[in-house]
Write a protein that holds these residues in place. Structure first.
Motif, short mmCIF file in Angstrom:
data_model
loop_
_atom_site.label_atom_id
_atom_site.label_comp_id
_atom_site.label_asym_id
_atom_site.label_seq_id
_atom_site.Cartn_x
_atom_site.Cartn_y
_atom_site.Cartn_z
N TYR A 362 1.03 -1.35 -0.24
CA TYR A 362 0.04 0.01 0.80
C TYR A 362 1.25 0.93 -0.37
O TYR A 362 2.04 0.83 0.76
CB TYR A 362 -0.67 0.29 1.42
CG TYR A 362 -2.16 0.59 1.14
CD1 TYR A 362 -3.48 0.51 0.37
CD2 TYR A 362 -2.15 2.46 1.81
CE1 TYR A 362 -3.80 1.96 0.54
CE2 TYR A 362 -2.95 3.56 1.41
CZ TYR A 362 -3.73 3.28 0.88
OH TYR A 362 -4.50 4.28 0.76
N ASN A 363 0.53 2.20 -1.19
CA ASN A 363 1.79 3.10 -0.77
C ASN A 363 0.84 4.20 -1.75
O ASN A 363 0.36 4.57 -2.53
CB ASN A 363 3.02 2.42 -1.84
CG ASN A 363 3.26 3.83 -2.05
OD1 ASN A 363 3.49 5.30 -1.79
ND2 ASN A 363 5.23 3.75 -1.58
N ASP A 364 0.42 5.40 -0.85
CA ASP A 364 -0.24 6.58 -1.46
C ASP A 364 0.71 7.65 -2.25
O ASP A 364 -0.09 7.35 -3.04
CB ASP A 364 -0.95 7.17 -0.23
CG ASP A 364 -1.79 8.24 -0.09
OD1 ASP A 364 -2.71 7.54 -1.23
OD2 ASP A 364 -2.07 9.74 -0.18
N ALA A 365 1.78 7.75 -2.00
CA ALA A 365 1.95 8.86 -2.79
C ALA A 365 2.69 8.10 -4.59
O ALA A 365 1.93 8.74 -5.25
CB ALA A 365 3.35 9.37 -2.28
N LEU A 366 2.55 6.51 -4.93
CA LEU A 366 2.56 6.21 -5.92
C LEU A 366 1.56 5.88 -6.27
O LEU A 366 1.87 6.25 -7.51
CB LEU A 366 3.78 4.35 -5.22
CG LEU A 366 3.70 3.52 -6.78
CD1 LEU A 366 5.02 4.67 -7.34
CD2 LEU A 366 4.72 2.92 -6.58
N ALA A 367 0.59 5.80 -5.48
CA ALA A 367 -0.67 5.72 -5.87
C ALA A 367 -0.87 6.82 -7.20
O ALA A 367 -1.60 7.40 -8.17
CB ALA A 367 -2.01 5.63 -5.28
N HIS A 368 -0.56 8.01 -6.41
CA HIS A 368 -0.95 9.13 -6.95
C HIS A 368 -0.06 9.71 -8.35
O HIS A 368 0.07 9.88 -9.42
CB HIS A 368 -0.54 10.50 -5.83
CG HIS A 368 -1.46 10.71 -5.60
ND1 HIS A 368 -2.57 12.22 -5.17
CD2 HIS A 368 -2.36 9.95 -4.28
CE1 HIS A 368 -3.12 11.65 -3.90
NE2 HIS A 368 -3.24 10.29 -3.57
N ARG A 369 1.41 8.55 -8.25
CA ARG A 369 2.13 9.07 -9.46
C ARG A 369 1.87 8.03 -10.67
O ARG A 369 2.20 7.91 -12.01
CB ARG A 369 4.15 8.88 -8.74
CG ARG A 369 4.85 9.79 -7.78
CD ARG A 369 5.55 9.17 -7.08
NE ARG A 369 6.56 9.31 -7.44
CZ ARG A 369 7.65 9.89 -8.11
NH1 ARG A 369 7.62 11.18 -7.64
NH2 ARG A 369 8.39 10.07 -8.31
N ILE A 370 1.73 7.49 -9.92
CA ILE A 370 0.38 5.87 -11.27
C ILE A 370 -0.31 6.82 -11.80
O ILE A 370 -0.30 6.80 -13.40
CB ILE A 370 0.21 5.00 -10.98
CG1 ILE A 370 1.49 4.19 -10.39
CG2 ILE A 370 -0.47 4.26 -11.26
CD1 ILE A 370 0.99 2.72 -9.79
N GLU A 371 -1.33 7.80 -11.00
CA GLU A 371 -2.72 8.56 -11.84
C GLU A 371 -2.30 9.51 -12.95
O GLU A 371 -2.83 9.51 -13.79
CB GLU A 371 -3.18 8.43 -10.77
CG GLU A 371 -4.21 7.93 -9.86
CD GLU A 371 -5.45 7.53 -11.26
OE1 GLU A 371 -5.31 7.16 -12.26
OE2 GLU A 371 -5.65 6.49 -11.07
N ALA A 372 -0.56 9.70 -12.30
CA ALA A 372 0.19 10.95 -13.33
C ALA A 372 0.60 10.68 -14.65
O ALA A 372 0.95 11.14 -15.49
CB ALA A 372 1.14 11.98 -12.72
N GLY A 373 1.46 9.52 -13.81
CA GLY A 373 2.40 9.32 -14.89
C GLY A 373 1.54 8.44 -15.90
O GLY A 373 2.53 7.37 -16.71
N ALA A 374 1.01 7.82 -16.05
CA ALA A 374 0.74 6.71 -16.76
C ALA A 374 -0.54 6.56 -18.38
O ALA A 374 -0.63 8.35 -17.89
CB ALA A 374 -0.84 5.17 -16.34
#
Ligand code: ADP
Ligand code: GLC
Length: 487
Positions: A362-374
């Protein structure tokens, strides 16, 4: 309008999924519309009370709360949701809530949430605070309507109080041995086959809530219809059809303070619809996070998800290998849950080290980075009551590819079906073949930069903020009140 809001998880304090996002955003949104809201949730061992400025409620010191035939002393910590008027009461009972996780498979799981609900009533009594509406969410607080009409019926404080139950996921029902009825202080008289509390010979928290609440709601209009059918009702369809006149679907919103590419602190570069070019910086950073090579021409598919059967990754399993071999495409996955699914994605990362990156956990920051980077976001869910990630994706200019069900059907409009005016891609038939052809359709449009940009813009310009939905909840609260008062 005084609202008692009860939930087992609330952003920013504790979260496993979308229920927490909603519980952290809806109460402030109705407060903005003039409601006075008190929010009740457990104090799990993971919540750092001091960091959020909570104070010990001295006047509720060692407050006795009924559960399983005894009075359990609990303490209460009092504070607010960040930047809002919403009052939060954290129920402190280490015996039940210091378990290292929000939910457990422990034998006393029912008691953990029976305690939460009685504690909410006891706090309201101590403060002589009379709510117009108790808003329950999912099975963990679904007994409150029945408790209100039986255990607390003697108390005039609750005479004006109506109840609303929101179903966020019918797949989780809170099924326990009938002894849990006694533990809750309810009567077994209403527990009989086909009755308002019974399900598969067990006691169902959720069915009890559906039976006793004034109004039932769920988190999208399509899901409100679906759960009344045997295919999606998970055994509760007839109970829901019986409440059909009182059943409403209200789409969740998203919290722009948390999910906004222009201000998101987790991103490598902030951007908005006018500076969409900067989204590429996030793609580059995301691939670097995973040690994958960057090529602007190679689209990246993103996944952020609980690894559960519901989410439809069994549709991806048979096609992932051919997809990766035959197409220039990369995949980035964040999630945790069922070991077979975690293992599958780990296998893919090992087998395709230049194409697939996986983070199990579980990684909240990475969730945001995937939403932006994908470039694309994959949600092949078998069912999806609302789904927040596809809305986050739309807001971030990331194109969703979804199974057309529940809230996904209400928010994602297929590009081809809409004659080039859609905001994503969707398929009806939940089969690996349909998923494959949909991904291939989507990859083709990725090459058409003009169509692509226009589609991104349509998503980013859609208003998914809570305002509209909060107004609909206010209407629902009034409806519940009028119904309860026989007006
Ligand atoms: P559900 O509630 O069924 O899990 P939703 O799409 O409504 O589905 O909400 C999921 C929420 O949980 C989103 O905010 C998503 O970003 C978050 N989430 C899910 N898995 C993870 C994870 N492994 N790490 C961080 N956030 C996650
Ligand atoms: C549930 C559902 C999800 C929904 C969320 C918030 O966990 O699975 O679709 O968005 O609740 O309502």
């Amino acid at each position: 309008m005084r609202v008692a809001f009860c939930s087992s998880e609330v952003v920013p304090f504790a979260k496993t999924g979308g229920l927490a996002d909603v519980s952290g955003a809806l109460p402030p949104a109705v407060a903005e519309l003039g409601a006075e809201v008190k929010l009740f949730m457990p104090l799990y061992d993971s919540i750092p009370v001091d960091d959020y400025g909570f104070i010990y409620a001295q006047d509720l010191h060692q407050m006795p709360v009924p559960v399983a035939g005894r009075e359990q002393p609990v303490n209460v910590f009092y504070g607010h949701l960040p930047d809002s008027e919403v009052e939060v009461y954290l129920i402190d009972c280490p015996h039940y809530y210091h378990r290292g996780s929000i939910y457990t498979d422990d034998a006393d799981e029912s008691e953990r949430f029976i305690l939460l609900q009685h504690a909410a009533f006891r706090i309201m009594q101590r403060y002589a605070w009379s709510p117009d509406v108790i808003h329950c969410n999912d099975w963990q607080s679904a007994l409150m309507p029945a408790m209100l009409r039986t255990v607390y019926d003697w108390d005039d404080l609750f005479k004006p109080t109506a109840t609303v139950l929101s179903i966020h996921n019918i797949g989780y029902q809170g099924l326990f041995a009938p002894s849990a009825i006694d533990k809750a202080g309810l009567s077994r008289a209403a527990w009989y086959q086909g009755g308002p509390m019974e399900m598969h010979g067990a006691f169902s928290f959720l069915k009890t809530g559906i039976s006793y609440s004034d109004i039932v709601s769920t988190v999208s209009e399509t899901y409100a219809h679906e759960i009344q059918t045997p295919e999606f009702g998970a055994g509760l369809d007839s109970a829901l059809r019986a409440r059909g006149g009182d059943l409403y679907g209200i789409l969740n919103g998203i919290d722009p303070a948390v999910w906004n590419p222009a201000t998101d602190p987790h991103l490598a570069a902030n951007y908005d619809v006018e500076s969409l070019g900067d989204k590429a910086k996030n793609k580059k950073a995301l691939l670097a996070d995973f040690g994958l090579p960057y090529d602007p021409k190679v689209p990246v598919l993103g996944i952020v998800s609980r690894m559960a059967e519901q989410k439809g990754f069994d549709l991806l399993q048979p096609i992932l290998e051919p997809l990766l071999r035959e197409h220039a495409v990369q995949l980035v996955v964040l999630g945790s849950g069922q070991p077979n699914l975690e293992n599958f994605f780990n296998w893919a990362a090992t087998t395709f080290p230049r194409q697939v990156g996986v983070y199990v956990g579980y990684n909240d920051a990475l969730a945001h980075r995937i939403e932006a980077g994908a470039d694309f976001f994959l949600m092949p869910s078998h069912y999806e009551p609302c789904g927040l990630n596809q809305m986050y994706s739309l807001a971030y200019g990331t194109i969703p590819i979804v199974h057309r069900t529940g809230g996904l059907a209400d928010t994602v409009h297929d590009w081809h079906e809409m004659g080039g005016q859609g905001n994503g891609f969707s398929f009806y038939d939940p089969s690996p073949f349909a998923l494959m052809t949909t991904i291939v359709r989507a990859l083709a449009i990725f090459k058409d930069k003009k169509a692509w940009r226009a589609m991104q813009r349509r998503g980013m310009e859609t208003d998914f903020s809570w305002g509209k939905s909060a107004a609909r909840y206010m209407d629902l609260y009034w409806r519940a009140v009028h119904k309860h008062r026989g007006e």
